[in-house]
Design a protein around this motif. Structure first.
Motif, short mmCIF file in Angstrom:
data_model
loop_
_atom_site.label_atom_id
_atom_site.label_comp_id
_atom_site.label_asym_id
_atom_site.label_seq_id
_atom_site.Cartn_x
_atom_site.Cartn_y
_atom_site.Cartn_z
N THR A 83 0.84 -1.21 0.00
CA THR A 83 0.00 0.00 0.00
C THR A 83 0.87 1.26 0.00
O THR A 83 0.63 2.21 -0.76
N LEU A 84 1.89 1.27 0.83
CA LEU A 84 2.76 2.44 0.93
C LEU A 84 3.57 2.65 -0.34
O LEU A 84 3.83 3.79 -0.76
N THR A 85 3.95 1.55 -0.98
CA THR A 85 4.70 1.65 -2.23
C THR A 85 3.82 2.25 -3.33
O THR A 85 4.27 3.09 -4.13
N GLU A 86 2.56 1.85 -3.36
CA GLU A 86 1.62 2.39 -4.35
C GLU A 86 1.41 3.89 -4.13
O GLU A 86 1.40 4.68 -5.09
N LEU A 87 1.25 4.29 -2.88
CA LEU A 87 1.06 5.71 -2.58
C LEU A 87 2.32 6.51 -2.93
O LEU A 87 2.24 7.64 -3.41
N HIS A 94 1.30 13.79 -2.31
CA HIS A 94 2.54 14.53 -2.06
C HIS A 94 3.16 14.21 -0.70
O HIS A 94 4.37 14.38 -0.52
N GLY A 95 2.35 13.75 0.23
CA GLY A 95 2.85 13.39 1.55
C GLY A 95 2.15 12.15 2.06
O GLY A 95 0.98 11.91 1.73
N ILE A 96 2.87 11.34 2.84
CA ILE A 96 2.31 10.10 3.38
C ILE A 96 2.54 10.07 4.89
O ILE A 96 3.66 10.30 5.37
N LEU A 97 1.48 9.78 5.61
CA LEU A 97 1.56 9.63 7.06
C LEU A 97 1.08 8.23 7.42
O LEU A 97 -0.08 7.89 7.17
N LEU A 98 1.95 7.42 7.98
CA LEU A 98 1.59 6.11 8.49
C LEU A 98 1.39 6.24 10.00
O LEU A 98 2.35 6.48 10.74
N GLN A 99 0.15 6.09 10.43
CA GLN A 99 -0.15 6.27 11.84
C GLN A 99 0.44 5.12 12.66
O GLN A 99 0.31 3.95 12.30
N HIS A 100 1.09 5.46 13.74
CA HIS A 100 1.67 4.43 14.61
C HIS A 100 1.26 4.75 16.04
O HIS A 100 0.85 5.87 16.34
N ILE A 115 8.07 4.21 2.52
CA ILE A 115 7.63 5.56 2.16
C ILE A 115 8.77 6.27 1.42
O ILE A 115 9.90 6.32 1.90
N ALA A 116 8.47 6.80 0.25
CA ALA A 116 9.48 7.53 -0.52
C ALA A 116 9.96 8.74 0.30
O ALA A 116 9.13 9.47 0.85
N PRO A 117 11.27 8.97 0.40
CA PRO A 117 11.78 10.07 1.22
C PRO A 117 11.18 11.43 0.87
O PRO A 117 10.94 12.24 1.76
N GLU A 118 10.91 11.66 -0.43
CA GLU A 118 10.36 12.96 -0.83
C GLU A 118 8.91 13.14 -0.38
O GLU A 118 8.38 14.25 -0.42
N LYS A 119 8.28 12.03 0.06
CA LYS A 119 6.90 12.10 0.56
C LYS A 119 6.82 11.83 2.06
O LYS A 119 5.72 11.77 2.63
N ASP A 120 7.97 11.70 2.70
CA ASP A 120 8.02 11.39 4.13
C ASP A 120 7.85 12.66 4.95
O ASP A 120 8.77 13.12 5.63
N SER A 272 2.62 21.93 7.14
CA SER A 272 3.58 22.79 6.47
C SER A 272 4.50 21.97 5.58
O SER A 272 4.80 22.35 4.44
N GLN A 273 4.97 20.84 6.09
CA GLN A 273 5.89 20.00 5.32
C GLN A 273 5.18 19.32 4.16
O GLN A 273 5.81 19.06 3.12
N THR A 274 3.89 19.07 4.28
CA THR A 274 3.13 18.50 3.17
C THR A 274 3.06 19.47 2.00
O THR A 274 3.27 19.10 0.83
N VAL A 275 2.78 20.73 2.29
CA VAL A 275 2.74 21.73 1.23
C VAL A 275 4.14 21.94 0.64
O VAL A 275 4.30 22.07 -0.58
N GLU A 276 5.14 21.93 1.51
CA GLU A 276 6.52 22.05 1.01
C GLU A 276 6.85 20.90 0.07
O GLU A 276 7.49 21.09 -0.97
N ALA A 277 6.41 19.69 0.42
CA ALA A 277 6.65 18.52 -0.44
C ALA A 277 5.97 18.69 -1.78
O ALA A 277 6.52 18.35 -2.84
N ALA A 278 4.74 19.21 -1.76
CA ALA A 278 4.00 19.42 -3.00
C ALA A 278 4.72 20.43 -3.89
O ALA A 278 4.81 20.26 -5.12
N VAL A 279 5.24 21.49 -3.29
CA VAL A 279 5.96 22.51 -4.04
C VAL A 279 7.21 21.90 -4.69
O VAL A 279 7.50 22.11 -5.88
N ARG A 280 7.95 21.10 -3.92
CA ARG A 280 9.16 20.47 -4.46
C ARG A 280 8.83 19.52 -5.60
O ARG A 280 9.52 19.49 -6.63
N GLN A 281 7.78 18.73 -5.41
CA GLN A 281 7.46 17.70 -6.41
C GLN A 281 6.90 18.29 -7.72
O GLN A 281 7.05 17.69 -8.77
#
Length: 284
Positions: A83-87, A94-100, A115-120, A272-281
């Motif tokens: 699932t995480l690889t597909e996302l 643009h961002g992935i959060l795995l709840q723990h 989780i891809a580092p650019e989406k972590d 904030s980091q999610t939007v930053e990830a979207a901008v980078r991607q």
């Protein structure tokens, strides 16, 4: 000495979310892309369900699309990794959060590493920790990142200061120590196995104390150095932190309340980091 000033994480987080919403709107206006955060939850732990729902609501307020993936408690490590690889491969996420935490049958570290580092955007992968430790581009763990933003907002410069971190978890204690070290603080780690006398001795010398060990009032108020900055990242039953708040407030110059200090900053940093990830991607 007068009582310490409270560090208002709630107010600062609100301002960060407002700025994040404007950045998201600007990105959408320029590119047509709306930042998207995917949350993944295994099982139905009530606290985790509530926490994920809160993150989804905050995401919407920040102009971020929230995509939730709910998996049954019996999900295997391999299935979760799939699932995480597909996302990670989905360009609309643009961002992935795995709840723990997850079930004991799941290899948590293996799941995080899918989780891809650019989406972590939660800063949980080894790549993110390495980048953060060496001052390279990447995403910090959200609670440590939020703590640093809080210190900056109150003009606390760690350079040359003695900082004591009480706790050594992979997503809080260890990374916040590395962030402080990166800002030229002299950092000492204490933890649950540190003898009480040694903990007291370290705290008494600290200009900055970050408590993140998960033990109510472990850090005694009488041990706080006069004028120190106290950041309590602990949260225990009864809205009690890891620091003896009443005692510490009589000696510190700045202190975070529990709740209302570190907690709101964690979610604000995630958004904030999610939007930053979207901008980078998007390269925008």
């Amino acid at each position: 000495m007068s009582q310490a000033t409270l560090m208002d994480g709630t107010g600062l987080a609100r301002r960060i979310v407002e700025e994040t919403a404007q950045q998201a709107a600007d990105l959408t206006a320029r590119t047509g892309v709306t930042p998207c955060l995917a949350t993944v939850l295994v099982g139905e732990d009530p606290a985790s369900v509530t926490y994920v729902r809160m993150k989804q609501n905050r995401s919407r307020k920040a102009g971020i699309v929230s995509r939730h993936v709910s998996l049954p408690a019996a999900t295997t490590t391999a299935e979760l990794i799939g699932t995480l690889t597909e996302l990670s491969a989905d360009p609309t996420v643009h961002g992935i959060l795995l709840q723990h935490p997850m079930g004991h049958h799941i290899d948590e570290r293996a799941a995080f590493e899918a989780i891809a580092p650019e989406k972590d955007v939660d800063g949980v992968t080894l790549a993110s920790f390495s980048a953060m430790s060496f001052g390279l581009p990447g995403f910090s763990s959200c609670t440590p990142g939020g703590i640093m933003r809080l210190l900056d907002a109150y003009d606390v410069d760690p350079a040359g200061k003695r900082a004591v971190v009480v706790g050594r978890s992979a997503i809080l204690g260890r990374p916040v120590g590395m962030l402080l070290l990166g800002r030229d603080a002299t950092v000492t780690y204490c933890h649950s196995r540190t003898p009480a006398a040694d903990l007291s001795s370290a705290v008494r010398e600290a200009d900055i104390v970050v408590a993140a060990v998960g033990r109510p009032r472990l850090v005694r108020g009488e041990d706080i150095k006069p004028g120190a900055v106290v950041v309590d990242a602990g949260y225990n039953a009864g809205n009690v932190g890891d620091v003896d708040f009443d005692g510490a407030r009589e000696r510190a110059s700045l202190i975070t309340p529990v709740p209302g200090g570190v907690g709101p900053m964690t979610i604000a940093t995630l958004l904030s980091q999610t939007v930053e990830a979207a901008v980078r991607q998007t390269g925008a």
